[in-house]
Design a protein around this motif. Structure first.
Motif, PDB file in Angstrom:
ATOM      1  N   GLN A 168       0.835  -1.211   0.000  1.00  0.00           N
ATOM      2  CA  GLN A 168       0.000   0.000   0.000  1.00  0.00           C
ATOM      3  C   GLN A 168       0.864   1.253   0.000  1.00  0.00           C
ATOM      4  O   GLN A 168       0.541   2.229  -0.673  1.00  0.00           O
ATOM      5  CB  GLN A 168      -1.017  -0.014   1.140  1.00  0.00           C
ATOM      6  CG  GLN A 168      -0.454   0.092   2.533  1.00  0.00           C
ATOM      7  CD  GLN A 168      -1.513  -0.319   3.532  1.00  0.00           C
ATOM      8  OE1 GLN A 168      -2.119  -1.361   3.419  1.00  0.00           O
ATOM      9  NE2 GLN A 168      -1.734   0.469   4.561  1.00  0.00           N
ATOM     10  N   ASN A 198      -6.038  -7.468   1.619  1.00  0.00           N
ATOM     11  CA  ASN A 198      -6.083  -6.250   2.429  1.00  0.00           C
ATOM     12  C   ASN A 198      -6.803  -5.125   1.675  1.00  0.00           C
ATOM     13  O   ASN A 198      -6.429  -4.772   0.559  1.00  0.00           O
ATOM     14  CB  ASN A 198      -4.648  -5.852   2.757  1.00  0.00           C
ATOM     15  CG  ASN A 198      -4.587  -4.655   3.661  1.00  0.00           C
ATOM     16  OD1 ASN A 198      -5.149  -3.607   3.336  1.00  0.00           O
ATOM     17  ND2 ASN A 198      -3.926  -4.798   4.781  1.00  0.00           N
ATOM     18  N   ASP A 233      -6.863  -1.927   2.136  1.00  0.00           N
ATOM     19  CA  ASP A 233      -6.071  -0.726   1.828  1.00  0.00           C
ATOM     20  C   ASP A 233      -5.217  -0.941   0.601  1.00  0.00           C
ATOM     21  O   ASP A 233      -5.041  -0.039  -0.216  1.00  0.00           O
ATOM     22  CB  ASP A 233      -5.159  -0.385   3.017  1.00  0.00           C
ATOM     23  CG  ASP A 233      -5.983   0.082   4.199  1.00  0.00           C
ATOM     24  OD1 ASP A 233      -7.073   0.634   3.941  1.00  0.00           O
ATOM     25  OD2 ASP A 233      -5.576  -0.103   5.344  1.00  0.00           O
ATOM     26  N   LYS A 255      -7.363  -0.589  -2.341  1.00  0.00           N
ATOM     27  CA  LYS A 255      -7.720   0.819  -2.601  1.00  0.00           C
ATOM     28  C   LYS A 255      -6.565   1.548  -3.264  1.00  0.00           C
ATOM     29  O   LYS A 255      -6.734   2.249  -4.252  1.00  0.00           O
ATOM     30  CB  LYS A 255      -8.104   1.490  -1.279  1.00  0.00           C
ATOM     31  CG  LYS A 255      -8.211   2.996  -1.407  1.00  0.00           C
ATOM     32  CD  LYS A 255      -9.324   3.572  -0.598  1.00  0.00           C
ATOM     33  CE  LYS A 255      -9.581   5.031  -0.812  1.00  0.00           C
ATOM     34  NZ  LYS A 255      -8.930   5.717  -1.890  1.00  0.00           N
ATOM     35  N   LYS A 256      -5.365   1.339  -2.712  1.00  0.00           N
ATOM     36  CA  LYS A 256      -4.197   2.039  -3.269  1.00  0.00           C
ATOM     37  C   LYS A 256      -3.964   1.576  -4.704  1.00  0.00           C
ATOM     38  O   LYS A 256      -3.601   2.370  -5.565  1.00  0.00           O
ATOM     39  CB  LYS A 256      -2.946   1.748  -2.438  1.00  0.00           C
ATOM     40  CG  LYS A 256      -3.011   2.292  -1.034  1.00  0.00           C
ATOM     41  CD  LYS A 256      -2.736   3.776  -1.001  1.00  0.00           C
ATOM     42  CE  LYS A 256      -2.610   4.271   0.425  1.00  0.00           C
ATOM     43  NZ  LYS A 256      -2.861   5.675   0.562  1.00  0.00           N
ATOM     44  N   ASP A 288     -14.215   8.474  -0.643  1.00  0.00           N
ATOM     45  CA  ASP A 288     -12.850   8.233  -0.165  1.00  0.00           C
ATOM     46  C   ASP A 288     -12.797   8.303   1.357  1.00  0.00           C
ATOM     47  O   ASP A 288     -12.107   7.525   1.997  1.00  0.00           O
ATOM     48  CB  ASP A 288     -11.876   9.259  -0.761  1.00  0.00           C
ATOM     49  CG  ASP A 288     -11.721   9.037  -2.256  1.00  0.00           C
ATOM     50  OD1 ASP A 288     -12.059   7.929  -2.711  1.00  0.00           O
ATOM     51  OD2 ASP A 288     -11.282   9.957  -2.969  1.00  0.00           O
ATOM     52  N   HIS A 335     -11.998   5.012   3.881  1.00  0.00           N
ATOM     53  CA  HIS A 335     -10.616   5.234   4.302  1.00  0.00           C
ATOM     54  C   HIS A 335     -10.262   4.233   5.386  1.00  0.00           C
ATOM     55  O   HIS A 335     -11.121   3.733   6.086  1.00  0.00           O
ATOM     56  CB  HIS A 335     -10.500   6.655   4.845  1.00  0.00           C
ATOM     57  CG  HIS A 335      -9.086   7.144   4.875  1.00  0.00           C
ATOM     58  ND1 HIS A 335      -8.212   6.744   5.839  1.00  0.00           N
ATOM     59  CD2 HIS A 335      -8.413   7.977   4.056  1.00  0.00           C
ATOM     60  CE1 HIS A 335      -7.050   7.326   5.614  1.00  0.00           C
ATOM     61  NE2 HIS A 335      -7.143   8.075   4.534  1.00  0.00           N
ATOM     62  N   SER A 336      -8.966   3.971   5.520  1.00  0.00           N
ATOM     63  CA  SER A 336      -8.586   2.977   6.530  1.00  0.00           C
ATOM     64  C   SER A 336      -8.631   3.569   7.930  1.00  0.00           C
ATOM     65  O   SER A 336      -8.675   2.862   8.914  1.00  0.00           O
ATOM     66  CB  SER A 336      -7.172   2.485   6.244  1.00  0.00           C
ATOM     67  OG  SER A 336      -6.321   3.618   6.096  1.00  0.00           O
ATOM     68  N   ASP A 337      -8.626   4.903   8.015  1.00  0.00           N
ATOM     69  CA  ASP A 337      -8.541   5.525   9.323  1.00  0.00           C
ATOM     70  C   ASP A 337      -9.945   5.914   9.808  1.00  0.00           C
ATOM     71  O   ASP A 337     -10.710   6.532   9.089  1.00  0.00           O
ATOM     72  CB  ASP A 337      -7.674   6.779   9.192  1.00  0.00           C
ATOM     73  CG  ASP A 337      -7.466   7.456  10.537  1.00  0.00           C
ATOM     74  OD1 ASP A 337      -8.000   6.925  11.524  1.00  0.00           O
ATOM     75  OD2 ASP A 337      -6.789   8.488  10.593  1.00  0.00           O
TER      76      ASP A 337
END
Length: 2041
Positions: free
Chosen positions: A996, A1031, A1033, A1036-1037, A1210, A1214-1216
């Motif tokens: 990522q 994963n 993320d 997504k990346k 987004d 998001h991962s956060d």
């Protein structure tokens, strides 16, 4: 036959599956006919057979199978869905057809396989066929090989992947079966036809006989390039074209095809990589160091054998390379040198690009070793260096090669030049850019003048090769000084050169001679595909070249960049420049005079040195005229300026003559071909005059003209050195000023910063301030171009000076350099020359950094230091790293040679100690800055390992690594990183962090590049695997990076690369590619790019704008990401910013640039319906999981992409978690404004929220639940009904959360479930909740069971699904649960049903175990019992849920045994939860201690049961407290028998009727209301309602809510019905609120909710639309007024304050609502003067305090309207006015007064009013005092009386006050105290009267007082139950915080007071009631009640049960304890108590 007729009737598809072979045969035949008839390939008919095709080909009957195969073939050919069957059908063909004896079957099988390939399923087919090669049956193996061969022969090597086939070939050749070997031979021949010799290496190890046979076959093959004879569907148009061409005899297209076809297969690719590092001899590293050469030789031979493997596996070869390098460089035995060189060759050949990282170390060593003369050594070294060259690029090793070029040894020089020549052959115009060519040409030009002929020849060959590769146009500028002879030699060499890239590159060279630069692009494009190794992407050709030639203007301004560029030194610069300048030899003075006299008038020359200044002036005028008329070509510039310099020359004394002279110099420079030679003649004089006041300007003008003629860099250098070699400060400062201006006019390109800087430093040290100021100004101008790196040169200046410099830089910050206006027009040659731009950015970029003086630190990197860094002890390793950091810090700027440091640091990057890893990363960052662009050569050996660190599991280490990589990339550009396989190898590692981070980094960098190396394609397969990574993320990346890869590689290449994926993956990836194609950003255009790169503050940042178009693909400086924030900081021009916007429209700077203004939900017509269809048709996954898997998240993301704003999506994914919170906040904000959008995307929103339920973060969960509450409120307002799909994909996940351990969350979830019933039928909710009871989580089971109970109560038995019986059986199971809470919940639920349905329950629940049944019966019995029996025990057993209910629900505290119907109870309970979740703050706690509360209902209702127990109670032993009591005779009228009757029997009836008020059925509700109305209208009956008021009001406002939310939304309901219901409710309430005694029973919480309901009703726009709507609203208005006037004033005021607070807090509340609440408050304020004395001020002030705490002044001011703050001020002001300073004594209930501004505010007001009115008001506003209007003569008396009343009103002095009043009255028997009493409350008046009577009795000893008086004084006067109260916490329902000591204290007082009880009972009814709340059976008299209360108090203190004894059902006592209780309340109590007494008689 019967059977036959059976199957003949069946439809075709069933026949095909029939067990009879005849039926199947018939089925296949019919299917074949059907298939042939269907014309439309997309016809739905095809889908019917989708699952059957495999059966067609695998039929067990051979005859039938043949027919099946035929049908299958037609199916595959024509059906669009056939592709889906590939895997199963081909595997069926392989296993069941290829083994058939019939040739026909095999043929059909092969045809089917080929047909699948034709319909684009080649990979799947090939996979199955290769699996077939492992089959044990040789027939199958042979058929598979044959199929593969045919496929290859027909479709070609582009479609059929050869690598996997070649891999298995050797195994096939070893087969025992001859048939297999023969077939293998045939396929080997076929493969050879396509790839020729690339096939040899993989087959080198097969049996020699077989190989020989193959060779013979191969020779026979025709030499032409093979072409495919069959095409994929997608290529069939191409096939048609090909046929046309062939018929026309042309073959161009075919040829073009081969162009990419042949090089597509590289033998190397077909080989298996061999791992050799582990196979090295164990003692290799010792042996290689051995003293004996034989041992060293053994070691090397071992390596030589290993490296012969043609393909080696990547690994860490650093140590091996180091060892071999040492042998090459240091070994004395030349034989070993040659051997080591061979080993290096083998490594380079076997590793290819992977060897690139070691190339930099080895190249210098090999080149220097060329001093050896032995041919075998030289040859070995040549082979080695050539092999190594192919693993890297010329750019990477150029530094090393150029360094060796200056070696003194001729052999080294010769071999290096030859190496350069060979290297050039591998280059093309695009890989040999000008920046690279220039230094090489400069070095080679030295060699062509060398004394050694072999050196000269080698140099000629190298230059010739360069000429051939890039064409004359590019090389000629460098050859300007070369004489013709040598030039011819170079050209001759160039003609002999054979380029590696064959005719194409040659062609390129030819074209170059006559075509402008862009001509190159065509060829580089063609060659591009061929050369997989070195050519960096050909496509940008046109892109790059065009701007340079078109731009015409700007590039030229950048021209001078060349000389200063690429880090070459100043002297080289000059030389470079002169090659382009007008070169002019210096002429003698005589020649000059001759030339001048030829063009100037004779008189002019004679008068030049006349002593008369006028003559000289006239001479100058003539001179000027002559010059003006002269033609450029004829003007002898040097001669003319020599004439001007002739005596007196620059020593001219007359300023006019001097001015003319200077002007003429300027003219000559402008008009003639002015050379540097001429310039040198005049410059000295100009500098001398520049400081002259009169001539200075002319001197500057002349200098500018010379600068334009001779280039500013050169002129500036000359001028500066001249200025600073003299002493005149004026000249120095003016020179600096001129230069500042000149730079602005000419631009900065090419200036030798280094030379300036030394002069500027001299200037800064000057004593003259003008010089210093000018120097600082010049620095400011330079800063514009150079950027912040300029400051580095001056860091050692004095602080004062440095601060001035900084201030100047600060001024320049944010400005962009002006576009150059001069220096453009002149030298047209240079314009076109340098229009080529492959390298300019390198120059411009590295320019300033390269001028920095760099220190050589390699000598400091000692072996001790290196070993320290590698030490076992981490502390020593750290010391080593610290030392390195110190060395770099000290040196500031270093040379690229850093010895062994790279390997040492690389080792530390994977140190086990993370602190050291971070330290190493910091050092590498330092290193990048210190080394500047030269760090390039370390990218492979140090940069790539940094990328590996991005995979670290620690966040901070990854962040440091990313920062380091960025710092490096800033210096090196991206090209170095993207070349070779290193990056793709990193991406290949399955480390989610690494993937990522790396993809994120690429997504950031790629969009900024204008071109990338072709090696980028190597990353694509790994990118695809990342798209499917586990994963989220990483996925997504990868998706984010996809468009940028595509931007550089193009869609076709990317799509082609999907070929190797599995079919399922391929489809997904292709879909993503399609999507990315739509988002694909355009490549950044050259000029825009240049300006928009604010290079994050790195040194060259500031150059960009100046030389914009010069930027380029290879640019090293340009590649950093445009970061808008930095852009602003560095002040890049506005154009730059706009360019940024255009450049990468899709994603680059998402965070900053995203436009967030639009709607967040996009309404897609029928979007939701389509999604439901897809889910029904199983096109997408059904939303059903235990934990959400990645595919669900991806699917949701895809579905959302069309209807949710990109930026929001987004945030949502998001991962956060903080981003999720942001998203939720945005969604809340947009909820009201985007109702349609929300409803359109509701299914997706709910699904996304279910994902949030699986997050561990509580804040997100709370936010999500908050949002859901608002959402469902909105949906119910919009009358939306959830669809099945939405419900089923949301409710089950919501129910999971009802079992959360956190109380708040459970409450919220319950509230949401309640609201959902308004948008989704309760009967459908029931099964979901039922499902929840099966959870393993006991909390969840309990809560679900409770919820089921609520549903049954609210909606009746009909909600029980599937049938009440089944549902109840399920619930009853839980009675036996092991968890107590679950058992209780189950029991309560069934009791609830019992209350609604009676004994029928037992039938429905069926048989239970004995234990369970007894528990249930016990519970049912207890629910029917009277609560008085066992209050304490009950408390333990009541369900947990009731304990947490808010203070206003005390009435519920009794558990199931309560009289009030349980239905209402639960409805109220859920209502409170809802209300709380909406409003936020529960009401302030009721301040009455339980022990002091009286529950009259209990006493009244229970009188029946008490009669028999009466006698016992009277005999309580109470002597220890006080003497026996006389029970007085009550003097009360007898209560009507009817009333008594009603009371004895009907409490439960009333309960029942009230519970029906809240019924969901309108008629039931109306009937109940009618009955209650009857009671209320008859005065004598109305009292029956006493004690039920809260209960009734709750039922009423719940009915109001029901109407508002449900009935009004129900179209089926007649609106007249609703109006009727409203009329009943409002009529009832008006009746109720006219009876003051009843109205005052309403408690705060209930009033708050009632007001909420009424105001909501007034605002309901739907009612206004109805006929009688207006009437309803008018009635409500009237009712509200009644409620305000008649309710208990404290309660209603408190309720309104809390309601206002809630409405202001609630986001969903409308401003109109708050406004109406405020209007009510204003009305209350108007009533205050009359009611002030009946109000419990302490409680009101507590409410205001809480309000002000929640809404401080600032927050209130932010409200849209100013009303809230005005309302609050008015209320406080009124209170202050009425109470005076005493108001401050009423803050007792507030714990921490500093939490709000209340106290301060009151003090301010008091101060203000005191200032205005003096202290007069103080006495007047006392409690109970009234205004005294007596004459002044009576003033004193009045003052005295006022004083007395003041005492009576205070707690402490009340007795004293009464005594004084008594004395006073005795003294002045006629004194009138009436005025003081009349304005006080009834309560106060009676208290005073009674007090006086008490004293009278005491004084006159009239015996005992009535008991009541004992307590009343305290009760009446204290504003709180006890002075020590600590209960101020909001919502403290039970008063738990109060310690027992408080009660002891109180008890003492009571006892002491009661001691006085000795007289006969008085008329006045006792006030004991205010404090007593018996839970023991009531007693006959108030005295007895008091006794029992006291004994109970004692018990409760011992048991610490005071908090749980029970609570007050009516809440009325909440306020009675305080002095504010109004008369009505007391009268009411009197009546009730007397009734109780009479009924007991």
């Amino acid at each position: 036959m019967g059977d036959d007729s059976e199957w003949m009737k069946l439809p075709v598809d069933q026949k095909c599956e029939h067990k009879l072979w005849k039926a199947r045969l018939s089925g296949y035949e019919e299917a074949l006919k059907i298939f042939q008839k269907i014309k439309d390939e997309k016809s739905p008919e095809w889908s019917k057979f989708l699952g059957l095709i495999k059966k067609f080909v695998t039929d067990s009957n051979a005859v039938v199978q043949l027919k099946g195969l035929e049908a299958a073939l037609v199916y595959v050919e024509n059906a669009h869905v056939a592709g889906k069957t590939t895997g199963e059908v081909v595997s069926g063909v392989v296993s069941k057809v290829f083994n058939q004896p019939k040739a026909k079957a095999k043929e059909l099988g092969i045809e089917i396989c080929l047909m699948y390939i034709e319909i684009e399923k080649g990979e799947a087919v090939q996979e199955e066929l290769l699996k077939g090669l492992d089959n044990k049956n040789p027939k199958i193996v042979v058929a598979c090989i044959e199929t593969l061969r045919k496929a290859l022969s027909e479709f070609g090597s582009k479609i059929i992947l050869l690598k996997p086939i070649i891999k298995v070939l050797p195994k096939l050749f070893e087969s025992r079966e001859k048939a297999v070997r023969d077939e293998a031979k045939l396929i080997a021949v076929e493969i050879y036809r396509w790839i020729r010799d690339a096939l040899r290496p993989p087959l080198q190890n097969i049996n020699s006989v077989q190989l020989k046979e193959l060779e013979e076959e191969w020779v026979k093959l025709p030499t032409g390039t093979p072409k495919p004879s069959r095409f994929l569907r997608s290529q069939q148009e191409l096939e048609a074209k090909l046929e046309q061409q062939q018929s026309a005899g042309g073959d161009a297209e075919g040829g073009g095809d081969d162009g990419d076809e042949v090089p597509q297969i590289d033998a190397y690719e077909l080989l298996e990589a061999v791992e050799i590092l582990s196979k090295l001899p164990k003692d290799f590293y010792d042996k290689i160091e051995a003293k004996k050469w034989q041992e060293r030789k053994e070691a090397l031979e071992a390596v030589e054998v290993l490296v012969k493997n043609p393909k080696l596996e990547a690994g860490d070869y650093a140590d091996l390379v180091k060892a071999l390098k040492k042998v090459v460089g240091k070994d004395t035995n030349v034989m070993l040198v040659a051997l080591a060189a061979k080993c290096l060759t083998g490594l380079a050949v076997g590793l290819r690009k992977k060897f690139g990282q070691y190339a930099g170390h080895v190249v210098p060593t090999i080149l220097e070793k060329f001093k050896e003369k032995k041919p075998q050594v030289v040859q070995a070294l040549q082979e080695a260096i050539d092999a190594i060259f192919l693993t890297t690029t010329l750019q990477n090793i150029s530094e090393d090669v150029l360094a060796v070029m200056d070696n003194k040894n001729p052999t080294i020089k010769q071999q290096t030049s030859l190496f350069i020549a060979r290297s050039f052959r591998h280059c093309t115009a695009s890989t040999l850019p000008k920046s690279l060519l220039k230094p090489f040409c400069a070095a080679l030009l030295k060699h062509i003048n060398d004394s050694a002929p072999e050196v000269r020849d080698a140099a000629f060959e190298a230059l010739g090769t360069a000429l051939k590769v890039v064409g004359e146009k590019a090389v000629n500028p460098f050859l300007a000084d070369v004489d013709k002879l040598k030039l011819d030699k170079i050209k001759e060499c160039s003609e002999k050169v054979e380029l590696v890239h064959g005719k194409k590159a040659g062609l390129a060279a030819d074209k170059k001679d006559f075509k402008p630069v862009p001509g190159r692009t065509a060829t580089s494009g063609a060659a591009g595909d061929k050369d997989t190794k070195d050519i960096s992407a050909p496509k940008p050709g046109p892109l790059k070249k065009a701007p340079a030639t078109k731009a015409g203007g700007p590039p030229k301004k950048g021209k001078p960049a060349a000389p200063g560029g690429a880090g070459s030194t100043g002297t080289k610069n000059k030389k470079g420049l002169e090659t382009k300048e007008i070169v002019e030899p210096e002429l003698s003075i005589e020649v000059c005079e001759d030339k001048a006299s030829a063009v100037l008038p004779a008189t002019c020359i004679q008068l030049l040195d006349s002593s008369n200044w006028k003559e000289r002036l006239a001479c100058m005028e003539e001179f000027q005229k002559a010059v003006e008329l002269m033609d450029r070509t004829e003007m002898p510039c040097q001669a003319l300026v020599r004439m001007l310099a002739k005596k007196p020359g620059w020593k001219e004394t007359n300023f006019q003559v001097m001015q003319m002279k200077l002007h003429i110099v300027a003219l000559i420079a402008q008009k003639g071909n002015f050379s540097k030679t001429s310039a040198q003649i005049v410059l000295d004089g100009l500098v001398d005059k520049i400081g002259d006041v009169k001539c200075g300007n002319n001197a500057k003008e002349a200098m500018t003209a010379i600068a334009e003629a001779c280039m500013l860099p050169w002129t500036a250098e000359q001028v500066m050195s001249m200025a600073f070699s003299q002493k005149n400060p004026k000249n120095q400062s003016e020179t600096l000023n001129w230069l500042s201006n000149a730079i602005k006019e000419f631009g900065f390109s090419g200036l030798n910063v280094k030379a300036f800087i030394s002069n500027v430093k001299t200037a800064l040290a000057a004593t003259n301030p003008a010089v210093r100021t000018s120097a600082i100004t010049l620095l400011g101008v330079m800063y514009l171009y150079v950027g912040s790196s300029l400051r580095m040169f001056f860091e050692d200046e004095k602080p004062a000076l440095l601060s001035q410099i900084d201030a100047e830089f600060e001024k320049m910050q944010g400005q962009s350099p002006p576009a150059p206006t001069r220096g453009i027009s002149k030298h047209s040659i240079s314009g076109t020359d340098e229009g080529e731009d492959g390298d300019e950015p390198d120059e411009v970029g590295t320019d300033v950094v390269d001028l920095l003086p760099r220190t050589e630190i390699s000598d400091k990197i000692t072996s001790e230091l290196v070993s320290k860094i590698g030490d076992k002890n981490w502390k020593i390793r750290k010391e080593g790293l610290d030392e390195v950091a110190a060395i770099i810090n000290e040196a500031k700027f270093i040379q690229p040679n850093i010895g062994e440091l790279p390997t040492a640091l690389k080792g530390r990057l994977n140190d086990s100690n993370k602190i050291l890893v971070q330290q190493t990363l910091n050092i590498l960052q330092q290193l990048a800055v210190a080394m500047g662009p030269n760090i390039k050569q370390h990218v492979k050996n140090l940069g790539i390992p940094i990328i590996t660190v991005l995979g670290d599991s620690k966040n901070n280490v990854r962040a440091a690594a990313l920062a380091t990589v960025n710092a490096w990339a800033e210096q090196t550009g991206m090209k170095e990183w993207l070349e070779g396989e290193d990056l793709s190898e990193e991406l290949k590692k399955e480390n989610p962090f690494l993937r990522q981070e790396l993809l994120g980094w690429l997504a950031e960098k790629l969009p900024t590049l204008r071109s990338t190396p072709t090696d980028l394609i190597l990353c694509v397969p790994h990118l695809y695997s990342c798209l499917e990574d586990r994963n989220g993320d990483v996925r997504k990346k990868a998706q984010d990076a996809l468009p940028f890869f595509m931007m550089h590689l193009g869609y076709e290449k990317m799509a082609k690369a999907t070929g190797k994926l599995k079919p399922t993956s391929k489809d997904q990836v292709l879909a993503m590619l399609e999507k990315a194609k739509a988002n694909m950003p355009a490549k950044p255009a050259a000029s825009a790019k240049a300006t928009s790169k604010p290079m994050g503050g790195s040194a060259p940042a500031k150059f960009q704008p100046a030389s914009a178009p010069v930027e380029d693909s290879v640019s090293s400086t340009v590649e950093t990401k445009p970061d808008p924030k930095k852009a602003k900081a560095l002040g890049v021009s506005s154009k730059a910013k706009s360019a940024q916007g255009k450049k990468v429209p899709s994603k680059t700077s998402l965070k900053e640039d995203e436009d967030k203004s639009g709607p967040i939900f996009i309404v897609v017509p029928n979007g939701k319906e389509q999604r439901m269809k897809d889910e029904k048709g199983l096109k997408v996954l059904k939303w059903n999981f235990t934990t959400p898997r990645d595919e669900y998240i991806e699917q949701l993301k895809t579905q959302m992409s069309s209807c949710v704003a990109k930026w929001l999506q987004d945030e949502m994914f998001h991962s956060d978690f903080q981003h999720h919170n942001k998203a939720l906040a945005v969604m809340v904000d947009h909820l009201e404004s985007e109702k349609e959008g929300v409803i359109g995307c509701l299914d997706l929103i709910l699904k996304w929220l279910t994902l949030r339920f699986f997050d561990t973060n509580t804040s997100v969960l709370m936010k999500a639940l908050e949002y859901l509450k608002l959402l469902f409120t909105l949906l119910s307002e919009e009358e939306y009904h959830l669809t099945e799909n939405e419900a089923s994909s949301f409710i089950p996940y919501l129910i999971l959360k009802v079992g959360e351990p956190k109380d708040v969350i459970r409450k919220d979830v319950r509230a949401i479930l309640n609201r959902m019933c308004l948008v989704y039928p309760a009967s459908k909710m029931f099964p979901f909740i039922m499902e929840g009871t099966k959870s393993k989580n006991s909390k969840q089971r309990a809560e679900c069971l409770e919820e089921l109970g609520c549903l049954v109560e609210s909606y009746g038995m009909n909600v029980c699904q599937p049938t009440p019986g089944k549902a109840l059986k399920e619930i009853a199971i839980h009675i036996g649960d092991r968890d107590n809470a679950v058992r209780n919940a189950a029991l309560n639920t069934i009791v609830t049903v019992y209350n609604v349905h009676g004994d029928q329950v037992f039938k429905l629940i069926g048989t239970l175990s004995e234990k369970d049944m007894s528990m249930l019966e016990e519970r049912i019995k207890r629910s029917a019992k009277r609560p008085s029996a066992a209050p304490v025990k009950q408390m333990e057993e009541k369900p947990p849920r009731t304990q947490s209910v808010n203070s206003n629900a005390n009435m519920l505290r009794k558990g199931p045994a309560e009289d009030m119907s349980s239905k209402l109870k639960i409805m109220y309970r859920t209502y409170r939860i809802q209300a709380r979740s909406m409003g936020g703050h529960p009401e302030a706690a009721q301040m009455v201690r339980r022990e002091f509360q009286l529950d009259l209902d209990e006493i009244e209702n229970d009188n029946g049961t008490v009669r028999c127990e009466m006698p016992e109670l009277v005999q309580h032993k109470l002597d220890d407290i006080f003497e026996p009591v006389l029970i007085p005779e009550p003097k009360i009228r007898a209560v009507s028998p009817h009333f008594d009757d009603m009371h004895s029997n009907t409490a439960s009836t009333i309960n029942f009727i009230i519970s029906q008020v809240a019924s969901g059925d309108i008629n039931t509700s109306i009937q109940a209301l009618t009955q209650i109305d009857e009671v209320l209208r008859q005065e004598d009956k109305a009292e029956a309602m006493s004690g039920h008021i809260d209960q009734f009001l709750i039922a009423t406002f719940m009915q109001l809510r029901l109407i508002y939310n449900t009935h009004m939304a129900d179209e089926k309901l007649e609106k007249d019905e609703i109006i009727k219901l409203y009329s009943c409710i409002i009529g009832n309430m008006i009746s109720l609120f006219q009876i003051e005694s009843l109205a005052r029973e309403a408690s705060t919480g209930v009033l708050k909710d009632l007001m909420h309901g009424l105001i909501t009703l007034m605002l309901d726009s739907r009612i206004e639309d109805l006929e009688e709507g207006q009437q309803v609203i008018r009635s409500v208005n009237l009712l509200v007024v009644k409620v305000l006037e008649k309710s208990d004033q404290t309660n209603i005021l408190s309720a309104l304050l809390v309601l206002l607070q809630d409405s202001l807090l609630a986001t969903a509340s409308s401003p109109k609502f708050s406004e109406l609440v405020m209007k009510c408050l204003w009305r209350m304020v108007r009533l205050l003067p009359d009611t002030i004395n009946s109000i419990n001020l302490d409680r009101i002030l507590l409410d205001i305090h809480i309000f002000m705490k929640v809404f401080p002044k600032e927050k209130l001011k932010q409200c849209k309207s100013e009303f809230p703050i005005r309302t609050l001020k008015t209320l406080l002001h009124t209170l202050c006015k009425l109470k005076g300073p005493k108001i401050l004594d009423h803050l007792t209930m507030i714990d921490n007064k500093n939490e709000s501004e209340l106290e301060a505010h009151l003090c301010r007001m008091m101060k203000h009013s005191m200032d205005q009115t003096g202290s007069k008001s103080e006495k007047e506003t006392e409690k109970g005092a009234s205004r005294i209007d007596e004459k002044s003569s009576k003033a004193k008396v009045n003052d005295f009386l006022a004083e007395i009343f003041k005492k009576i009103g205070s707690k402490e002095n009340t007795k004293e006050g009464l005594a004084e009043l008594y004395e006073y009255k005795k003294k002045y028997s006629d004194a009138d105290i009436e005025p003081f009493l009349k304005n006080s409350s009834q309560f106060f008046q009676s208290y005073v009267e009674r007090g006086l009577r008490v004293i009278e009795m005491e004084r006159e000893g009239k015996g005992r007082l009535p008991t009541s008086t004992g307590i009343s004084p305290q009760t009446e006067v204290t504003c709180m139950p006890a002075p020590t109260s600590t209960v101020s916490s909001i919502g403290n329902t039970n008063g738990e915080e109060v310690g027992p000591s408080v009660y002891l204290e109180r008890l003492k007082i009571l006892r002491q007071r009661c001691g006085l009880d000795n007289t006969k009972q008085d008329e006045r009814p006792p006030l004991t009631s205010l404090l007593s709340k018996p839970a023991v059976p009531p007693v006959a008299s108030s005295t007895d009640m008091l006794h029992s209360k006291l004994s109970q108090l004692r018990e409760s203190r011992e048991q610490h049960q005071h908090s749980d004894l029970e609570s007050n059902q009516t809440h009325s006592s909440g306020t009675m304890t305080t002095s504010s209780s109004s008369t009505a309340n007391i009268d009411d109590l009197k009546k009730r108590l007397e009734r109780i007494k009479s009924s007991r008689k």
